[in-house]
Design an enzyme around this catalytic site. Structure first.
Site, mmCIF file in Angstrom:
data_model
loop_
_atom_site.group_PDB
_atom_site.id
_atom_site.type_symbol
_atom_site.label_atom_id
_atom_site.label_comp_id
_atom_site.label_asym_id
_atom_site.label_seq_id
_atom_site.Cartn_x
_atom_site.Cartn_y
_atom_site.Cartn_z
ATOM 1 N N ARG A 76 0.837 -1.209 0.000
ATOM 2 C CA ARG A 76 0.000 0.000 0.000
ATOM 3 C C ARG A 76 0.871 1.257 0.000
ATOM 4 O O ARG A 76 0.451 2.312 -0.442
ATOM 5 C CB ARG A 76 -0.984 -0.008 1.182
ATOM 6 C CG ARG A 76 -1.872 1.225 1.249
ATOM 7 C CD ARG A 76 -3.169 1.059 2.041
ATOM 8 N NE ARG A 76 -3.042 0.233 3.208
ATOM 9 C CZ ARG A 76 -2.421 0.579 4.350
ATOM 10 N NH1 ARG A 76 -1.892 1.783 4.479
ATOM 11 N NH2 ARG A 76 -2.342 -0.266 5.351
ATOM 12 N N TYR B 175 -17.824 14.414 -16.526
ATOM 13 C CA TYR B 175 -18.121 12.984 -16.471
ATOM 14 C C TYR B 175 -19.162 12.753 -15.358
ATOM 15 O O TYR B 175 -19.042 13.314 -14.260
ATOM 16 C CB TYR B 175 -16.814 12.235 -16.175
ATOM 17 C CG TYR B 175 -16.938 10.746 -16.144
ATOM 18 C CD1 TYR B 175 -17.146 10.024 -17.315
ATOM 19 C CD2 TYR B 175 -16.836 10.049 -14.949
ATOM 20 C CE1 TYR B 175 -17.249 8.642 -17.278
ATOM 21 C CE2 TYR B 175 -16.937 8.675 -14.909
ATOM 22 C CZ TYR B 175 -17.148 7.975 -16.085
ATOM 23 O OH TYR B 175 -17.241 6.614 -16.049
ATOM 24 N N ASP C 110 -8.822 16.997 -15.580
ATOM 25 C CA ASP C 110 -9.020 15.613 -16.031
ATOM 26 C C ASP C 110 -8.663 15.571 -17.516
ATOM 27 O O ASP C 110 -9.362 16.117 -18.358
ATOM 28 C CB ASP C 110 -10.480 15.202 -15.803
ATOM 29 C CG ASP C 110 -10.766 13.758 -16.234
ATOM 30 O OD1 ASP C 110 -10.010 13.218 -17.061
ATOM 31 O OD2 ASP C 110 -11.772 13.187 -15.752
ATOM 32 N N LYS D 286 -8.978 4.102 -19.974
ATOM 33 C CA LYS D 286 -9.301 4.500 -21.342
ATOM 34 C C LYS D 286 -8.047 4.456 -22.225
ATOM 35 O O LYS D 286 -7.497 3.390 -22.413
ATOM 36 C CB LYS D 286 -9.949 5.887 -21.320
ATOM 37 C CG LYS D 286 -10.992 6.092 -20.191
ATOM 38 C CD LYS D 286 -12.236 5.281 -20.406
ATOM 39 C CE LYS D 286 -13.185 5.281 -19.201
ATOM 40 N NZ LYS D 286 -13.542 6.591 -18.673
HETATM 41 C C1 PLP Z 1 -14.054 7.044 -17.519
HETATM 42 C C2 PLP Z 1 -13.788 8.408 -17.048
HETATM 43 C C3 PLP Z 1 -13.582 8.674 -15.688
HETATM 44 C C4 PLP Z 1 -13.677 7.593 -14.636
HETATM 45 O O1 PLP Z 1 -12.656 6.658 -14.777
HETATM 46 P P1 PLP Z 1 -12.791 5.137 -14.239
HETATM 47 O O2 PLP Z 1 -11.486 4.547 -14.597
HETATM 48 O O3 PLP Z 1 -13.963 4.522 -14.925
HETATM 49 O O4 PLP Z 1 -13.000 5.242 -12.756
HETATM 50 C C5 PLP Z 1 -13.327 9.977 -15.318
HETATM 51 N N1 PLP Z 1 -13.253 10.972 -16.219
HETATM 52 C C6 PLP Z 1 -13.439 10.762 -17.524
HETATM 53 C C7 PLP Z 1 -13.344 11.902 -18.481
HETATM 54 C C8 PLP Z 1 -13.718 9.475 -17.993
HETATM 55 O O5 PLP Z 1 -13.917 9.262 -19.301
#
Ligand code: PLP
Length: 398
Positions: free
Chosen positions: A55, A109, A182, A207
């Site tokens: 951790r 999101y 983000d 992603k």
């Molecule tokens: C998918 C996504 C998230 C969340 O990510 P996870 O890996 O599913 O927790 C946050 N921001 C954006 C822009 C996303 O496309």
């Protein structure tokens, strides 16, 4: 070093005994020990670099963090169990020792909105939303709220608006707020927001970074000033990425620049084809000649290796006169494009925002955001563009 080179080399090939593995092994061990207990004592006391407990750190995860830090030009990186965990940690880091107030983009999101409204606001954080594409309105909101944190996405979903990130950074800093971004949709291939004024950058590594639809994960990067708070939050909240996912993500990132450039090329080709299709009412792609933020994207997004302009790998479009049932039937006719709720993978994917990513928003509000039942969002993969077009063509009919 250039991004294509960093992606393949950063973080990897550390000496083990008298040999060097070409990729960092998956370390499943949860704890680590030394010949002499005094060494473990020094590691736990931060006097010596090393491993103690997973951790706190893990060699496979560390390697991924070094790789992403290199790509983003960051001092610190922290890999997390999901993108949502990365966003949560980044907001907590931005709020440490500061007034509990966030001004966020008004299009985010879905789960991020839920994190702000259902988790952070009930715990006493003031939340306010405004449009970062309207800089005057956004500045007025920041001036009024005097938040400790400003949070936006580099590209909004599903309308693909691109805020002027450098200008939003100036606004945030004018009012002494930490600027958290983000960058899931842009990846370090299109944008390195730390160089444009962001303080913390987060990714859903699920992603584009992983890119193969086989690993859930997140990562955040920041400058030196956040090292201590991320260190504490990371080991305390236990939102760690597992070593197997770290390995897959690292493997994925090695081809990230190649994949994203191809995905951007495919998006430009498919967007142009969709624009000319008689059944398509409208497309949303930052490279569209009439897209409101085309100039901002052109100014802020990196070019491809051959100098070509890149506008992202995502395209949304509206099917003329189609209701929900028509759009579902169209999706069901697709044979190649995968009907799954993710993005950024090597295979193309289509999603119906009203049903999935924006399901929890009231229909009226959804309509105001421009998300109708006839809107589809396409994440371009690395297939041959003509095969993607042929599949869309047969599904659209006529
Ligand atoms: C998918 C996504 C998230 C969340 O990510 P996870 O890996 O599913 O927790 C946050 N921001 C954006 C822009 C996303 O496309």
């Amino acid at each position: 070093m250039k991004l294509h080179t960093q992606a393949v080399h950063a973080g990897d090939r550390k000496k083990l005994g008298d040999y060097v593995p070409v990729t960092t092994p998956i370390y499943g061990a949860t704890s680590f020990f030394y010949d002499e207990v005094a060494d473990l004592d020094r590691v736990l006391g931060n006097e010596k670099e090393g491993q103690s407990y997973s951790r706190y750190g893990n060699p496979t995860v560390d390697a991924l963090e070094q790789q992403v830090a290199a790509l983003e030009g960051a001092d610190v990186a922290l890999a997390t169990s999901s993108g949502m965990a990365a966003i949560h940690l980044s907001l907590l880091a931005a709020l440490t020792d500061r007034r509990k107030s966030i001004v966020a983009a008004n299009v985010l999101y879905g789960q991020t909105i839920s994190l702000l409204m259902d988790v952070l606001e009930p715990s006493g954080v003031e939340i306010r939303f405004d449009d970062p594409c309207d800089l005057d309105a956004f500045e007025a909101a920041v001036a009024d709220a005097k938040p400790s944190c400003v949070f936006i996405e580099t590209v909004s979903n599903p309308m693909m608006r691109v805020p002027a990130l450098d200008k939003v950074a100036e606004i945030a800093h004018r009012y002494h707020a930490a600027f958290v971004v983000d960058s899931t949709f842009t990846t370090p291939v299109l944008m390195r927001p730390l160089g444009l004024g962001a303080d913390i950058v987060v990714h859903s590594a699920t992603k584009y970074l992983s890119g193969h639809g086989d690993a859930l994960g997140g990562v955040l990067v920041a400058g030196e000033e956040f090292r201590q708070s991320l260190h504490v939050l990371g080991r305390t909240l236990g939102m760690n990425l597992g070593p197997f996912e770290a390995y897959l993500t690292m493997r994925g990132i090695k081809t990230l620049p190649l994949r994203v450039e191809k995905q951007c090329q495919n998006a430009a080709i498919v967007a142009e084809w969709l624009r000319a299709h008689p059944r398509i009412e409208r497309t949303y792609f930052p490279g569209d000649p009439e897209h409101p933020d085309r100039e901002i994207a052109r100014r802020l997004f990196e070019r491809g290796q051959g100098g070509e302009e890149l506008y992202g790998g995502m395209v949304s479009f509206e099917v003329a006169g189609a209701g929900k049932a028509d759009v579902f039937a169209l999706m069901d006719r697709l044979k190649l494009v995968v009907r799954a709720t993710s993005l950024g993978d090597v295979h193309s994917m289509v999603l119906h925002p009203a049903m999935s990513s924006h399901r929890d928003i009231a229909p009226k509000q959804r309509q105001r955001m421009g998300i109708g039942d006839n809107l589809l969002r396409l994440s371009l993969g690395i297939e041959a563009a003509e095969d993607i077009i042929a599949d869309l063509d047969q599904a659209l009919g006529e």
